[in-house]
Design an enzyme around this catalytic site. Structure first.
Site, PDB file in Angstrom:
ATOM      1  N   SER A 108     -44.246  26.654  15.825  1.00 14.45           N
ATOM      2  CA  SER A 108     -45.571  26.063  15.994  1.00 14.45           C
ATOM      3  C   SER A 108     -45.829  25.876  17.486  1.00 14.45           C
ATOM      4  O   SER A 108     -45.035  25.241  18.176  1.00 14.45           O
ATOM      5  CB  SER A 108     -45.611  24.714  15.277  1.00 14.45           C
ATOM      6  OG  SER A 108     -46.827  24.050  15.534  1.00 14.45           O
ATOM      7  N   LYS A 158     -47.434  29.894  14.549  1.00 13.56           N
ATOM      8  CA  LYS A 158     -48.514  28.964  14.199  1.00 13.56           C
ATOM      9  C   LYS A 158     -49.166  28.482  15.487  1.00 13.56           C
ATOM     10  O   LYS A 158     -48.486  28.074  16.421  1.00 13.56           O
ATOM     11  CB  LYS A 158     -47.927  27.796  13.406  1.00 13.56           C
ATOM     12  CG  LYS A 158     -48.853  26.622  13.215  1.00 13.56           C
ATOM     13  CD  LYS A 158     -48.344  25.723  12.097  1.00 13.56           C
ATOM     14  CE  LYS A 158     -48.309  24.269  12.498  1.00 13.56           C
ATOM     15  NZ  LYS A 158     -47.742  23.417  11.427  1.00 13.56           N
ATOM     16  N   LYS A 161     -51.958  25.942  17.199  1.00 18.30           N
ATOM     17  CA  LYS A 161     -52.785  24.748  17.012  1.00 18.30           C
ATOM     18  C   LYS A 161     -54.201  25.059  17.496  1.00 18.30           C
ATOM     19  O   LYS A 161     -54.373  25.674  18.574  1.00 18.30           O
ATOM     20  CB  LYS A 161     -52.212  23.579  17.826  1.00 18.30           C
ATOM     21  CG  LYS A 161     -50.865  23.086  17.304  1.00 18.30           C
ATOM     22  CD  LYS A 161     -51.023  22.300  16.016  1.00 18.30           C
ATOM     23  CE  LYS A 161     -49.720  21.620  15.628  1.00 18.30           C
ATOM     24  NZ  LYS A 161     -49.859  20.866  14.365  1.00 18.30           N
ATOM     25  N   ASP A 202     -53.395  25.888  12.773  1.00 18.68           N
ATOM     26  CA  ASP A 202     -53.305  24.515  12.253  1.00 18.68           C
ATOM     27  C   ASP A 202     -54.295  23.641  13.017  1.00 18.68           C
ATOM     28  O   ASP A 202     -54.210  23.503  14.236  1.00 18.68           O
ATOM     29  CB  ASP A 202     -51.877  23.980  12.427  1.00 18.68           C
ATOM     30  CG  ASP A 202     -51.682  22.599  11.809  1.00 18.68           C
ATOM     31  OD1 ASP A 202     -52.640  22.061  11.215  1.00 18.68           O
ATOM     32  OD2 ASP A 202     -50.562  22.063  11.927  1.00 18.68           O
ATOM     33  N   GLU A 235     -54.262  25.805   8.299  1.00 14.14           N
ATOM     34  CA  GLU A 235     -53.631  24.559   7.838  1.00 14.14           C
ATOM     35  C   GLU A 235     -54.537  23.370   8.159  1.00 14.14           C
ATOM     36  O   GLU A 235     -55.028  23.237   9.282  1.00 14.14           O
ATOM     37  CB  GLU A 235     -52.278  24.427   8.552  1.00 14.14           C
ATOM     38  CG  GLU A 235     -51.468  23.206   8.164  1.00 14.14           C
ATOM     39  CD  GLU A 235     -50.095  23.202   8.857  1.00 14.14           C
ATOM     40  OE1 GLU A 235     -49.665  24.251   9.393  1.00 14.14           O
ATOM     41  OE2 GLU A 235     -49.459  22.140   8.876  1.00 14.14           O
ATOM     42  N   ASP A 245     -51.607  20.000   4.638  1.00 15.52           N
ATOM     43  CA  ASP A 245     -50.496  19.273   5.259  1.00 15.52           C
ATOM     44  C   ASP A 245     -50.772  17.780   5.073  1.00 15.52           C
ATOM     45  O   ASP A 245     -50.352  17.169   4.079  1.00 15.52           O
ATOM     46  CB  ASP A 245     -50.397  19.692   6.741  1.00 15.52           C
ATOM     47  CG  ASP A 245     -49.409  18.876   7.564  1.00 15.52           C
ATOM     48  OD1 ASP A 245     -48.840  17.905   7.046  1.00 15.52           O
ATOM     49  OD2 ASP A 245     -49.198  19.189   8.759  1.00 15.52           O
ATOM     50  N   LYS A 267     -43.640  18.357   3.892  1.00  8.36           N
ATOM     51  CA  LYS A 267     -42.837  17.620   4.876  1.00  8.36           C
ATOM     52  C   LYS A 267     -42.127  16.494   4.142  1.00  8.36           C
ATOM     53  O   LYS A 267     -42.782  15.702   3.438  1.00  8.36           O
ATOM     54  CB  LYS A 267     -43.717  17.038   5.986  1.00  8.36           C
ATOM     55  CG  LYS A 267     -44.284  18.089   6.921  1.00  8.36           C
ATOM     56  CD  LYS A 267     -45.053  17.467   8.065  1.00  8.36           C
ATOM     57  CE  LYS A 267     -45.698  18.561   8.925  1.00  8.36           C
ATOM     58  NZ  LYS A 267     -46.638  18.002   9.914  1.00  8.36           N
ATOM     59  N   GLY A 295     -42.717  20.611   9.942  1.00 12.72           N
ATOM     60  CA  GLY A 295     -41.849  19.906  10.886  1.00 12.72           C
ATOM     61  C   GLY A 295     -42.585  18.753  11.539  1.00 12.72           C
ATOM     62  O   GLY A 295     -43.818  18.701  11.534  1.00 12.72           O
TER      63      GLY A 295
HETATM   64  O1  OSB Z   1     -49.328  19.381  11.865  1.00 12.23           O
HETATM   65  O2  OSB Z   1     -47.525  20.379  11.373  1.00 12.23           O
HETATM   66  C1  OSB Z   1     -48.157  19.593  12.086  1.00 12.23           C
HETATM   67  C2  OSB Z   1     -45.998  18.507  15.034  1.00 12.23           C
HETATM   68  C3  OSB Z   1     -46.285  17.163  15.055  1.00 12.23           C
HETATM   69  C4  OSB Z   1     -47.158  16.631  14.141  1.00 12.23           C
HETATM   70  C5  OSB Z   1     -47.765  17.462  13.199  1.00 12.23           C
HETATM   71  C6  OSB Z   1     -47.486  18.805  13.168  1.00 12.23           C
HETATM   72  C7  OSB Z   1     -46.611  19.347  14.124  1.00 12.23           C
HETATM   73  C8  OSB Z   1     -46.295  20.760  14.217  1.00 12.23           C
HETATM   74  C9  OSB Z   1     -44.979  21.169  14.814  1.00 12.23           C
HETATM   75  O3  OSB Z   1     -47.058  21.632  13.894  1.00 12.23           O
HETATM   76  C10 OSB Z   1     -43.854  21.064  13.866  1.00 12.23           C
HETATM   77  C11 OSB Z   1     -42.509  21.221  14.508  1.00 12.23           C
HETATM   78  O4  OSB Z   1     -42.327  22.138  15.320  1.00 12.23           O
HETATM   79  O5  OSB Z   1     -41.600  20.429  14.196  1.00 12.23           O
HETATM   80 MG    MG Z   2     -49.935  20.584  10.254  1.00 12.61          MG
END
Ligand code: OSB
Ligand code: MG
Length: 369
Positions: free
Chosen positions: A136, A162, A164, A189, A214, A239, A263, A291
């Protein structure tokens, strides 16, 4: 299981690089490592995933501490647990606070597997010996930075990327990324940055062959997501909206998503995650393990869960080195060609690096049961 003692290690670690989402930037991670000790000195470990501020969910490091100390540990004192599947039931009188519950439940699962001398993955019913992982990537200062970052991780072998997104950093950016990486599995995401007013804008993503988008809409919504999914080709993945098996069932029944990001902390632990898994398997819904920028203990739990068969899509559990200069487990999690080899030792399968853990620890609280 005769639980004798619980230790709460309060830990603070600095991320290798800041992580930016539609809500802001994180530079450090504060969390608890829970250590649960039985009568024979076996030690199970769990990790809390709530952040210091409630931008992702309503829970925080402080609410986790409060709920664990003042409500959950007292319930563990009053009840005996034979199997970790019972923990959720013991915690039933406490509404929500899923991440707090999961912190203790995860340690109890690890302890259970260690007492049985089997890997946690096996205790959960997982069968894979290796798992596929993606990565991500947070919002970057420029598109060029993003392209370079993606290029780096594609070369490292991650199975999907992924990205953001947020209003102003979305369709045009992804179009450019798709041009540079025509064949790479890519997803976006939004962390709840849009509303149904953006439906025409979001529909432009349908031309970009994304694996999924997402959590585009509100963190507590499953109705508008159904409207969006109806209007959009790109699969919607939920999510933030999914806190339980019941949430998952209702979202699937409503057609709010085609994919679910599971999660462990968000759904209240491994037992609830397994229930969601089993339901999605029955319904043919693809799932993957999300994650929360975990350190090694949380990462190990994610890896064990991902060995269940319906985790058909690469998760967000990247290598330790992607996040930390020095992780708190030994060995650290490594990714080769986008794959993590599932450890075969009992429990989470990684040792605690006591020295590293100590160096990040700001406080330890001990509770005798
Ligand atoms: O939305 O999945 C998410 C990290 C922090 C809070 C929310 C998210 C995320 C990530 C990264 O997308 C997940 C990771 O690399 O652990
Ligand atoms: Mg997410």
């Amino acid at each position: 299981m005769p639980i004798k003692q619980i230790k709460l290690h309060k830990v603070k670690m600095k991320l290798n690089s800041p992580f930016t989402t539609s809500f802001g930037t994180m530079e450090t991670k504060e969390f608890f490592i829970t250590e649960i000790i039985d009568d024979k000195g076996n030690r199970g470990f769990g990790e809390s995933v709530a952040f210091t501020s409630p931008w992702y969910s309503e829970e925080t490091v402080k609410t986790n501490e409060h709920v664990i100390e003042d409500f959950l540990i007292p319930l563990l004192k009053e009840n005996t647990i034979e199997h970790p599947d019972e923990v959720l039931e013991v915690f039933k009188s406490i509404r929500r606070h899923n991440m707090a519950k999961s912190t203790l439940e995860g340690a109890i699962w690890d302890l259970y597997a260690k007492r049985k001398e089997i890997p946690l993955a096996e205790a959960l019913g997982g069968t894979k010996s290796e798992i596929d992982v993606g990565i991500s990537i947070g919002i970057q200062p420029t598109v060029e930075d993003l392209i370079n970052t993606i290029d780096h991780y594609v070369k490292e072998g991650y199975k999907r990327i992924k990205i953001k997104i947020k209003p102003g950093w979305d369709v045009d950016v992804l179009r450019e990324v798709r041009k540079q990486f025509p064949d790479t599995p890519i997803m976006a995401d939004a962390n709840s940055a849009y509303t149904l007013n953006d439906i025409d804008h979001l529909k432009q993503l349908d031309d970009l062959n994304l694996m999924m988008i997402e959590q585009p809409l509100a963190h507590d919504d499953i109705i508008d997501h159904a409207t969006l999914q109806e209007a959009m080709e790109t699969p919607v993945c939920l999510d933030e909206s999914i806190h339980s098996f019941e949430d998952a069932r209702k979202a699937v029944e409503l057609g709010s998503c085609k994919i679910i990001n599971v999660k462990i902390g968000r759904v209240g632990g491994l037992t609830e995650a397994k229930r969601i898994h089993d339901y999605c398997k029955e319904k043919g819904i693809d799932i993957w393990c999300g994650g929360m920028l975990e350190a090694g203990v949380g990462r190990a739990h994610n890896i064990a869960l991902t060995t269940l068969t319906q985790f058909t899509l690469p998760g967000d559990t990247a290598s330790s080195a992607r996040y930390w200069k020095q992780d708190i487990i030994d060995p650290e999690v490594t990714v080769t060609d986008g794959v993590i080899k599932v450890p075969t030792k009992p429990g989470i399968g990684y040792e605690i690096n006591e020295e590293a853990l100590k160096s990040y620890t700001t406080e330890v609280k001990t509770f005798d049961l």
